[in-house]
Design a protein around this motif. Sequence first.
Motif, PDB file in Angstrom:
ATOM      1  N   GLY A  99       2.003   6.663  -7.248  1.00 53.10           N
ATOM      2  CA  GLY A  99       0.849   7.210  -7.933  1.00 53.10           C
ATOM      3  C   GLY A  99      -0.296   6.233  -8.045  1.00 53.10           C
ATOM      4  O   GLY A  99      -0.892   6.078  -9.122  1.00 53.10           O
ATOM      5  N   ASN A 100      -0.577   5.561  -6.916  1.00 59.07           N
ATOM      6  CA  ASN A 100      -1.669   4.581  -6.836  1.00 59.07           C
ATOM      7  C   ASN A 100      -1.457   3.378  -7.750  1.00 59.07           C
ATOM      8  O   ASN A 100      -2.419   2.801  -8.265  1.00 59.07           O
ATOM      9  N   GLN A 101      -0.201   2.991  -7.920  1.00 64.95           N
ATOM     10  CA  GLN A 101       0.128   1.797  -8.698  1.00 64.95           C
ATOM     11  C   GLN A 101       0.280   0.610  -7.738  1.00 64.95           C
ATOM     12  O   GLN A 101       1.375   0.082  -7.519  1.00 64.95           O
ATOM     13  N   PHE A 102      -0.831   0.164  -7.162  1.00 65.85           N
ATOM     14  CA  PHE A 102      -0.786  -0.873  -6.135  1.00 65.85           C
ATOM     15  C   PHE A 102      -0.512  -2.261  -6.716  1.00 65.85           C
ATOM     16  O   PHE A 102       0.051  -3.116  -6.041  1.00 65.85           O
ATOM     17  N   GLY A 103      -0.921  -2.492  -7.948  1.00 68.69           N
ATOM     18  CA  GLY A 103      -0.721  -3.798  -8.551  1.00 68.69           C
ATOM     19  C   GLY A 103       0.669  -4.024  -9.095  1.00 68.69           C
ATOM     20  O   GLY A 103       0.964  -5.087  -9.637  1.00 68.69           O
ATOM     21  N   LEU A 104       1.528  -3.029  -8.935  1.00 69.79           N
ATOM     22  CA  LEU A 104       2.885  -3.119  -9.472  1.00 69.79           C
ATOM     23  C   LEU A 104       3.785  -4.028  -8.643  1.00 69.79           C
ATOM     24  O   LEU A 104       4.708  -4.653  -9.158  1.00 69.79           O
ATOM     25  N   TRP A 105       3.484  -4.138  -7.339  1.00 67.17           N
ATOM     26  CA  TRP A 105       4.450  -4.672  -6.387  1.00 67.17           C
ATOM     27  C   TRP A 105       4.138  -6.098  -5.939  1.00 67.17           C
ATOM     28  O   TRP A 105       2.991  -6.485  -5.803  1.00 67.17           O
ATOM     29  N   MET A 106       5.219  -6.824  -5.649  1.00 62.03           N
ATOM     30  CA  MET A 106       5.124  -8.104  -4.969  1.00 62.03           C
ATOM     31  C   MET A 106       6.142  -8.105  -3.832  1.00 62.03           C
ATOM     32  O   MET A 106       7.290  -7.674  -4.004  1.00 62.03           O
ATOM     33  N   VAL A 107       5.703  -8.569  -2.667  1.00 62.60           N
ATOM     34  CA  VAL A 107       6.547  -8.561  -1.471  1.00 62.60           C
ATOM     35  C   VAL A 107       6.700  -9.981  -0.946  1.00 62.60           C
ATOM     36  O   VAL A 107       5.706 -10.699  -0.785  1.00 62.60           O
ATOM     37  N   ASP A 108       7.938 -10.384  -0.674  1.00 63.72           N
ATOM     38  CA  ASP A 108       8.238 -11.710  -0.128  1.00 63.72           C
ATOM     39  C   ASP A 108       9.020 -11.573   1.163  1.00 63.72           C
ATOM     40  O   ASP A 108       9.894 -10.706   1.290  1.00 63.72           O
ATOM     41  N   LEU A 109       8.720 -12.447   2.103  1.00 66.38           N
ATOM     42  CA  LEU A 109       9.440 -12.490   3.370  1.00 66.38           C
ATOM     43  C   LEU A 109      10.239 -13.782   3.441  1.00 66.38           C
ATOM     44  O   LEU A 109       9.682 -14.879   3.377  1.00 66.38           O
ATOM     45  N   TYR A 110      11.573 -13.650   3.548  1.00 70.94           N
ATOM     46  CA  TYR A 110      12.465 -14.801   3.673  1.00 70.94           C
ATOM     47  C   TYR A 110      13.089 -14.797   5.070  1.00 70.94           C
ATOM     48  O   TYR A 110      13.616 -13.776   5.517  1.00 70.94           O
ATOM     49  N   LEU A 111      13.024 -15.943   5.744  1.00 73.08           N
ATOM     50  CA  LEU A 111      13.635 -16.090   7.059  1.00 73.08           C
ATOM     51  C   LEU A 111      14.734 -17.145   7.005  1.00 73.08           C
ATOM     52  O   LEU A 111      14.630 -18.117   6.253  1.00 73.08           O
ATOM     53  N   SER A 150       0.817  -1.206   0.000  1.00 75.83           N
ATOM     54  CA  SER A 150       0.000   0.000   0.000  1.00 75.83           C
ATOM     55  C   SER A 150       0.857   1.265   0.000  1.00 75.83           C
ATOM     56  O   SER A 150       0.595   2.210  -0.758  1.00 75.83           O
ATOM     57  N   ASP A 151       1.885   1.293   0.845  1.00 76.92           N
ATOM     58  CA  ASP A 151       2.750   2.472   0.942  1.00 76.92           C
ATOM     59  C   ASP A 151       3.455   2.754  -0.380  1.00 76.92           C
ATOM     60  O   ASP A 151       3.465   3.894  -0.867  1.00 76.92           O
ATOM     61  N   LEU A 152       4.053   1.715  -0.956  1.00 74.15           N
ATOM     62  CA  LEU A 152       4.771   1.901  -2.220  1.00 74.15           C
ATOM     63  C   LEU A 152       3.801   2.244  -3.352  1.00 74.15           C
ATOM     64  O   LEU A 152       4.134   3.042  -4.238  1.00 74.15           O
ATOM     65  N   GLY A 153       2.617   1.648  -3.322  1.00 76.89           N
ATOM     66  CA  GLY A 153       1.622   1.953  -4.335  1.00 76.89           C
ATOM     67  C   GLY A 153       1.208   3.409  -4.309  1.00 76.89           C
ATOM     68  O   GLY A 153       1.054   4.047  -5.365  1.00 76.89           O
ATOM     69  N   GLN A 154       1.042   3.970  -3.121  1.00 74.22           N
ATOM     70  CA  GLN A 154       0.677   5.387  -2.990  1.00 74.22           C
ATOM     71  C   GLN A 154       1.786   6.288  -3.514  1.00 74.22           C
ATOM     72  O   GLN A 154       1.519   7.254  -4.239  1.00 74.22           O
ATOM     73  N   ILE A 155       3.042   5.972  -3.141  1.00 77.38           N
ATOM     74  CA  ILE A 155       4.167   6.785  -3.598  1.00 77.38           C
ATOM     75  C   ILE A 155       4.294   6.733  -5.122  1.00 77.38           C
ATOM     76  O   ILE A 155       4.668   7.716  -5.765  1.00 77.38           O
TER      77      ILE A 155
END
Length: 246
Positions: A88-100, A81-86
């Motif tokens: 210009g409301n491009q929320f579908g642009l991003w994918m986030v992965d968590l690696y432990l 959400s944060d990156l999408g707002q920055i």
Amino acid sequence: MLGKAPWADLVFGKVTLATATMVLAVAGLVGGETRPWLWIIGSAGFVVLHTAVNAARDRNIVRRLGREYDRVQRRAVQVVSDLGQIAGNQFGLWMVDLYLCESNWSPSKRPPFILRQQILSRQLSVSLIEARHPPPSTNPQSGVYGMCYREAKPLLWANEAVYGEIPDNAWTAMEPLTNDDLSKSYGVLNVSPLIDQVGKRCIGVLAIHVEPEPKAIHKALGTLRTPEGRHRIKNACVELHGLLVR
């Protein structure tokens, strides 16, 4: 808790393990009646204990994710959400992965006679549009993920084969085969260490990426390089670390 005590971080750190391994190797070279069995047994015992403690720490972090899964997932969604707002409301642009980081240990034929193997295991993925297939695990000793984890610093990799030369691009630090492999799925890959507020105790990495398409790369670079974008990502990593290590 053992994993939180400052003295435990010192005793079960990399320096003490390296010292115990060196003592064990040197003591093992001494033959005959003068062989220092006390040093051999003591060093070997410490290596086994060190490996077991660190493996238990890793498992506790992964179990913690299970207990805090909803909160961790919400925080990862907030990154999108944060990156999408920055952007210009491009929320579908991003994918986030968590690696432990996870540890496995097995017998070895050479001192210290036990082998600790680490992997960065993907525990969570968040995206509004599933378009890529991140690896389920990766080697913490190589590649962009591994460099970020080992050095506990963020890295930005961008596909120069599509977009052209980019300043401070981790592309230039990777082997050609690594770049070719990443280029199949990513246009931009931003990896940040999951560290505490003082920049220590890295437990994994947060990976943010977009598809290998020129417009997506341009938009992602413009977002990830802004002070606001970097600040949001850093805060997310610290908060995720706090949720997973208590």
